[in-house]
Design an enzyme around this catalytic site. Sequence first.
Site, short mmCIF file in Angstrom:
data_model
loop_
_atom_site.label_atom_id
_atom_site.label_comp_id
_atom_site.label_asym_id
_atom_site.label_seq_id
_atom_site.Cartn_x
_atom_site.Cartn_y
_atom_site.Cartn_z
N GLN A 142 -10.45 -3.51 -3.02
CA GLN A 142 -11.69 -2.88 -2.53
C GLN A 142 -12.85 -3.16 -3.49
O GLN A 142 -13.97 -3.43 -3.07
CB GLN A 142 -11.45 -1.36 -2.40
CG GLN A 142 -12.68 -0.58 -1.94
CD GLN A 142 -13.06 -0.83 -0.50
OE1 GLN A 142 -12.22 -0.74 0.38
NE2 GLN A 142 -14.33 -1.15 -0.23
N ARG A 194 0.86 -1.19 0.00
CA ARG A 194 0.00 0.00 0.00
C ARG A 194 0.89 1.22 0.00
O ARG A 194 1.79 1.34 0.83
CB ARG A 194 -0.92 0.04 1.21
CG ARG A 194 -1.49 1.45 1.45
CD ARG A 194 -2.55 1.54 2.50
NE ARG A 194 -3.78 0.93 2.05
CZ ARG A 194 -4.97 1.19 2.58
NH1 ARG A 194 -5.09 2.05 3.57
NH2 ARG A 194 -6.06 0.58 2.14
N ASP A 197 -16.61 8.55 -1.45
CA ASP A 197 -15.32 8.35 -0.77
C ASP A 197 -14.93 9.72 -0.19
O ASP A 197 -15.54 10.75 -0.53
CB ASP A 197 -14.29 7.86 -1.82
CG ASP A 197 -12.90 7.60 -1.24
OD1 ASP A 197 -12.79 7.47 -0.01
OD2 ASP A 197 -11.94 7.54 -2.03
N ARG A 212 -14.03 -7.21 2.68
CA ARG A 212 -12.60 -7.04 2.38
C ARG A 212 -11.84 -8.30 2.77
O ARG A 212 -10.91 -8.73 2.08
CB ARG A 212 -12.02 -5.84 3.16
CG ARG A 212 -12.61 -4.47 2.85
CD ARG A 212 -12.44 -4.06 1.41
NE ARG A 212 -11.08 -4.16 0.96
CZ ARG A 212 -10.07 -3.33 1.30
NH1 ARG A 212 -10.30 -2.29 2.08
NH2 ARG A 212 -8.85 -3.51 0.83
N CYS A 263 -16.10 3.05 0.71
CA CYS A 263 -14.97 2.15 1.04
C CYS A 263 -14.54 2.29 2.49
O CYS A 263 -13.94 1.36 3.04
CB CYS A 263 -13.81 2.42 0.10
SG CYS A 263 -13.31 4.15 0.09
N HIS A 270 -7.44 0.84 -6.37
CA HIS A 270 -7.66 0.11 -5.12
C HIS A 270 -8.44 -1.18 -5.48
O HIS A 270 -9.62 -1.33 -5.13
CB HIS A 270 -8.46 0.99 -4.14
CG HIS A 270 -8.43 0.51 -2.72
ND1 HIS A 270 -7.68 -0.57 -2.29
CD2 HIS A 270 -9.08 0.97 -1.61
CE1 HIS A 270 -7.86 -0.73 -0.99
NE2 HIS A 270 -8.70 0.18 -0.56
N1 NVA Z 1 -9.39 7.55 -1.66
C1 NVA Z 1 -9.08 7.10 -0.31
C2 NVA Z 1 -9.44 5.66 -0.17
C3 NVA Z 1 -9.21 5.08 1.21
C4 NVA Z 1 -9.57 3.62 1.31
C5 NVA Z 1 -7.59 7.32 -0.04
O1 NVA Z 1 -6.78 7.02 -0.94
O2 NVA Z 1 -7.25 7.81 1.03
N1 CP Z 2 -11.16 0.85 2.59
C1 CP Z 2 -9.89 0.74 3.03
O1 CP Z 2 -8.97 0.46 2.26
O2 CP Z 2 -9.73 0.94 4.35
P1 CP Z 2 -8.32 1.07 5.13
O3 CP Z 2 -7.70 2.36 4.66
O4 CP Z 2 -8.71 1.10 6.58
O5 CP Z 2 -7.48 -0.10 4.77
#
Ligand code: NVA
Ligand code: CP
Length: 330
Positions: free
Chosen positions: A136, A106, A229, A315, A270, A133
Amino acid sequence: MNFKGRSFLKLLDFTPEEISYLIDLSAKLKEEKKKGIPHRVCEGKNIALLFEKTSTRTRCAFEVAAADLGMHPVYLDPKSSQMGKKESIADTARVIGRMFDGIEYRGYGQEIVEELAHYAGVPVWNGLTNEYHPTQILADFLTIKEHFGCLKGKKLVYMGDARYNMGNSLMVGCAKMGMHFVACAPEKYFPNKELIKECQEIAKQTGAVLEFITDPIVATKGADVIYTDVWVSMGEPTEVWSERIKDLLPYQVNKRIMENAGKGCKFMHCLPAFHDLKTTVGQEMFDKFGISEMEVTNEVFESEQSIVFDEAENRLHTIKAVMYATLNAL
Ligand code: NVA
Ligand code: CP
């Protein structure tokens, strides 16, 4: 189907049949877990979890899924590895690839996870980049299937910044699965033109419909799913909040929007979500801009139509399916 040894970096790399297969495998593993049927098919394997950004769901899903499959996960947080600062991505990938059977990443640019996969020699799974992602989306689609019975033809409206990981991935996923995708935002927040073009080509094969609409009432009419989101994603500078709030407040998912869509419409996110003042960032934004709910109102978030916690649970089952398939002879 042949998943063994493959990385899971973005949905563009997989056929609709492969995506369907992973969703069905997730449902099977979910059922087995509920019934207490063990599936320790990866007994003795080890996986590395590289996180350059924070996480609750993704990290927990990988760790619990690894344990359920009989594997040992090792978590490396944003500060405690040499990656990037003292060691290049290519070198890190070659070191970690020698010790582990699979690697989750990540972080920031999609090119980083692609480079890791190129050098690692073992499957690499994208746990979120700025651009995509994909795990997700598998969870989202399993959830939609559970609630609606199928994916094909379902209308999913994405409200908010559709240029980032969630908007991009949902558009690709919907195109692949023959769904009706609508990005609803001011024009500057639509996904980039090249990706739209690529998805339109996919849509020609799958019967998907892709629309880009600025008016929230027009966009959400008859929607099966309204998805949103956060307005500012991890890694973006805090200075962008003021512009985002100004631009995206008209796209907040509230009661009026849900009623416009219709009774059967489900709300998805998400997560994490800013729907009240019970977070530090939520409180900060209230103090600065006087806004107590952001991308979704608390009323919608807590309503019967909201299926966000089914989505969060899924998830686990979908990430398990990805590891199961890519580490085994499937
Ligand atoms: N768009 C958000 C998704 C988090 C799961 C981010 O990248 O922070
Ligand atoms: N939706 C998601 O990816 O959550 P986290 O950032 O908590 O992993």
